[in-house]
Motif scaffolding. Structure first.
Motif, PDB file in Angstrom:
ATOM      1  N   ASN A  82      27.447  25.494  -9.502  1.00  0.00           N
ATOM      2  CA  ASN A  82      26.702  25.768 -10.732  1.00  0.00           C
ATOM      3  C   ASN A  82      27.582  25.658 -11.967  1.00  0.00           C
ATOM      4  OD1 ASN A  82      25.712  27.959  -8.437  1.00  0.00           O
ATOM      5  ND2 ASN A  82      24.020  26.851  -9.395  1.00  0.00           N
ATOM      6  N   PRO A 110      25.864  22.874 -14.270  1.00  0.00           N
ATOM      7  CA  PRO A 110      24.958  23.958 -14.678  1.00  0.00           C
ATOM      8  C   PRO A 110      23.535  23.482 -14.943  1.00  0.00           C
ATOM      9  CG  PRO A 110      26.466  23.404 -16.451  1.00  0.00           C
ATOM     10  CD  PRO A 110      26.954  22.685 -15.239  1.00  0.00           C
ATOM     11  N   ASN A 133      21.530  29.447 -14.333  1.00  0.00           N
ATOM     12  CA  ASN A 133      22.529  28.639 -15.037  1.00  0.00           C
ATOM     13  C   ASN A 133      21.920  27.424 -15.747  1.00  0.00           C
ATOM     14  OD1 ASN A 133      25.566  29.471 -14.529  1.00  0.00           O
ATOM     15  ND2 ASN A 133      24.408  29.998 -12.674  1.00  0.00           N
TER      16      ASN A 133
END
Length: 796
Positions: free
Chosen positions: A299, A303, A324
């Motif tokens: 992540n 993201p 995220n």
């Protein structure tokens, strides 16, 4: 092939039984027996460690064989009872025994401890579970022996009843659960007792039992009366459990663990249900807890990427991706109880409706099958501790592997990535690395096959804490392209922010550990040969990712109990333990009774080796196909039911047609030759062709299964009855012994070979692969072809 066909006793009472009665009674009894066998695999996989689950097949074969042998030994005493009266009593008794066996299985705490006490418990469970099959074998033997003129129709009813059980087991497990499916087998046996009964009082008594068992099944629909008491050798306190449900894939429960709620699969693997308010993500402890875990590195690096998450469970990876900023999260969960009943149903409010968010797309299917058929490409393909030690319904250590961690699977993951995408695989790792280390080896081999000559810069490996004997989560990130300096910097920044995280391998800072040694070697197979554990890449032919012990560790104590994965590695010892029990049981209940009964007139062993070869060949082929079709059909439960159903129904047809198509037993070489030729074609061509069809619609995969298995099963159903005909027609000089028990001996040897072959198939598959298992089945049929002259027949 468990076919019961015993010679009739000339003194047996012969009362004409209506055709409808004998065929329906036999079919219903067969239905109950096979339903019990299949349901036991699901029960065993929960209450025992999954190494034991395949015991149901061995137990059923042993019980049926022993029943046939004892029918021969007790022929004189059984002759005092009429066929219908005897069959009715056996069915009614068996219906009660099935309930007792269920209680024993649920209450005997068998662990993986290597001790005399545990060996005794396992033996008690093994023998107790064989009793219903023993009674069924006894009934079948008597009916077949006394109704010899109806054998083709009886055998057809037997196979039809068993085939219907294969079709019924999945919906019954889905609707009623494991224990209730076994109770339904008891209801079916009691109903068969009503059909067999001659007198009104006997029919009434059987009817009362049917009603009582049906009421018990209905009352236990909630699972509160009869359910798991001991699992994995430990007492399961019902006070922990908020919710529990069975299906054909597993038993799933939701347990209270302090303030948290955990989904527990088959009383072993667990996943926590996420309970985070995303609007308060940065002000709660959730962010730190989830972002300090190794899987969070995916992540950090992507993201806003699109994620494909295989096995999302309670939603930890889904929550982390959504929090995220991922615009699209595709979750692929094989179990509908987890994906639908729990996460989008009963616990939807508790999980803050995580699986119902617009950016979250949940698919209930097998992970590899979904990716194979999906045109999508993702930034991240992620698996976090998926397929831990929760068993599968097909039973057995070998069948617990679901092909998610093979070289072929990783290649498919890489092929479904965007150009700069990555896979993120998290496994437990220990002081002496093996699981995550094997992930690196598998990914390295997959990259080699994709044309990456030296993938040293294509990996990042990180952990949470220090490697220890109990294990910690370790993530392996792998790309088709090298990791950039900016990506390394982002990872290091995450390490600095969350001190729990640390690196095991970075391209610019490889360190000194087994991960860096493996990657630097760029030769995963050579590295594995010199490493303490077996961390060589695994493939679809032998998908035993979790078995990492080498021969020296199997035979010795060292390495067996290091780490929480010791119970997985102990699987081979369990197989050997089961083999010992099976050998003793076959000797005690099949071979020794006939040997003692025969006295000085025991049969010549050499001609009977034909039936050993046929029994061994059939079970090796059957189990090899069950394992091979796990990937093709998406789950071991489907593989088990589809393969057994298709082989059973087609073999039954082959047996029925054998006398018509092979009017002379001397023509028995023809089906054997066809079986061997077909199996050799499958050995060389089936694995690659089957893998190419994994992405087909499930209905089409069932059709392909039928095309592959029905013709083969048809000819596989011919050698055994053809051999029996030859045995019955063989002149006396060919057998120095009395011919009275020739057929019984042949059947006992065939059943014994099937019992031992069910274990042997697993050992061969683990050691040499599924293709070798199928090849051994072909070799067994080839041996049967060579042994035809021993029956007084010519092999060509």
């Amino acid at each position: 092939m468990a076919v019961i066909s015993l010679s009739a006793s000339p003194t047996s009472p012969r009362t004409e039984i209506p055709e409808r009665t004998v065929l329906s009674g036999l079919a219903l009894t067969s239905f109950a027996a096979l339903l019990l066998e299949l349901a036991l695999t699901r029960i065993f996989s929960v209450v025992l460690f999954y190494h034991f689950a395949f015991l149901a097949i061995s137990i059923a074969l042993l019980g049926l064989g022993a029943g046939g042998v004892f029918a021969y030994l007790l022929k004189a005493r059984l002759a005092e009872l009429g066929t219908r009266a005897l069959a009715a009593r056996l069915c009614v008794i068996n219906a009660v025994v099935v309930v007792a066996v269920l209680e024993i299985v649920l209450h005997v705490p068998v662990s993986l401890a290597v001790s005399g006490k545990n060996f005794l418990r396992l033996t008690v469970l093994y023998l107790a579970a064989a009793v219903p099959f023993f009674l069924t074998g006894l009934l079948f033997s008597v009916v077949f022996a006394r109704e010899t003129q109806r054998i083709p129709r009886l055998y057809g009813a037997d196979l039809c009843g068993g085939a219907l059980a294969c079709l019924a087991v999945v919906p019954l497990l889905n609707w009623l659960g494991g224990p209730n499916a076994i109770l339904v087998a008891g209801v079916a046996l009691a109903a068969a007792g009503m059909i067999w009964a001659e007198s009104r009082s006997a029919r009434r008594n059987a009817g009362v039992l049917v009603l009582a068992l049906a009421i018990l099944t209905g009352a236990n629909y909630s699972g509160r009366l009869i359910d798991v008491v001991y699992a994995k050798g430990m007492f399961r306190d019902p006070a922990w459990v908020e919710f529990a449900r069975w299906n054909a894939l597993s038993r799933v429960e939701v347990d209270r663990q302090g303030q948290a709620k955990a989904v527990v699969i088959d009383a072993d693997a667990s996943t926590y249900i996420m309970n985070a308010d995303l609007s308060q993500w940065h002000t709660t402890a959730w962010e730190h807890a989830l972002m300090s875990a190794p899987p969070a590195l995916a992540n950090v690096l992507r993201p806003h990427g699109e994620f494909a998450i295989i096995g999302p469970g309670g939603g930890v990876d889904v929550l982390r991706a959504v929090a995220n900023g991922s615009p699209s999260v595709t979750g692929i969960e094989i179990n509908p109880i987890i994906a639908t009943t729990i996460m989008r149903g009963r616990y939807a409010d508790y999980s803050q409706h995580l699986y119902e968010r617009p950016e979250v797309h949940i698919h209930v299917t097998d992970g590899r099958s979904f990716l194979r058929s999906s045109p999508q490409h993702f930034d991240v393909v992620q698996m976090t501790l998926v397929d831990t030690w929760a068993s599968t319904a097909a039973g057995a250590f070998a069948l617990s592997e679901n092909n998610l961690y093979t070289v072929e699977a990783f290649r498919e993951y890489f092929e479904h990535l965007k150009p700069d995408g990555m896979i993120a695989i998290t496994r437990w790792e220990f002081h002496h690395p093996r699981e995550a280390l094997r992930v690196v080896a598998v990914a390295m081999e997959a990259l080699h096959r994709l044309g990456v000559a030296n993938p040293a810069r294509h990996f990042i490996v990180a952990c949470q804490g220090e490697l220890n004997a109990d294990g910690i989560p370790v993530v392996v990130l792998a790309k088709k392209t090298p990791f950039t300096a900016a990506e390394e910097t982002a990872v290091i920044t995450q390490f600095d922010h969350y001190w729990e995280l640390d690196s095991l391998y970075l391209p610019s800072h490889p360190g000194q550990n087994p991960f860096s040694d493996l990657i630097a070697s760029n030769a995963p197979y050579a590295f594995a040969r010199s490493y303490a554990y077996n961390v060589a890449p695994v493939n679809d032919n032998a998908p035993f990712f979790f078995f990492t012990l080498k021969a020296g560790q199997i035979l010795g104590e060292k390495g067996l109990r290091e780490g929480i994965d010791w119970k997985v590695n102990l699987g081979v010892l369990v197989l050997l333990l089961v083999l010992v029990i099976s050998v003793c049981a076959v000797l005690a209940f099949l071979i020794l009774p006939l040997a003692l009964k025969g006295g000085k007139t025991r049969q010549s062993a050499f001609p009977l080796l034909y039936f050993v070869a046929v029994g061994l060949g059939y079970i090796l082929v059957e189990i090899a196909f069950i394992q091979r079709f796990v990937l093709f059909l998406g789950h071991p439960t489907y593989a088990l039911t589809v393969v057994i159903f298709l082989l059973m129904i087609s073999s039954g047809a082959g047996s029925l047609f054998s006398r018509l198509w092979l009017p002379r037993a001397e023509m028995g070489w023809l089906p054997l030759t066809l079986v061997v030729a077909t199996l050799l074609v499958y050995v060389f061509f089936l694995p690659t062709r089957l893998a190419q069809l994994v992405g087909l619609d499930f209905g089409l995969r069932l059709l392909v299964s039928g095309v592959l298995l029905i013709p083969l099963g048809f000819v596989m159903g011919m050698p055994f009855p053809t051999g029996l005909r030859a045995l019955a027609a063989t002149p006396a000089p060919e057998f120095p012994a009395s011919q009275d028990n020739a057929v019984e001996w042949a059947w006992a040897m065939n059943a014994g070979a099937s019992v031992l072959g069910s274990v042997l198939a697993m050992v061969i598959a683990i050691q040499f692969g599924l293709t070798a298992t199928l090849a051994c089945g072909a070799a067994a049929y080839l041996l049967a072809l060579a042994l035809m002259p021993a029956l007084g027949l010519k092999a060509a």
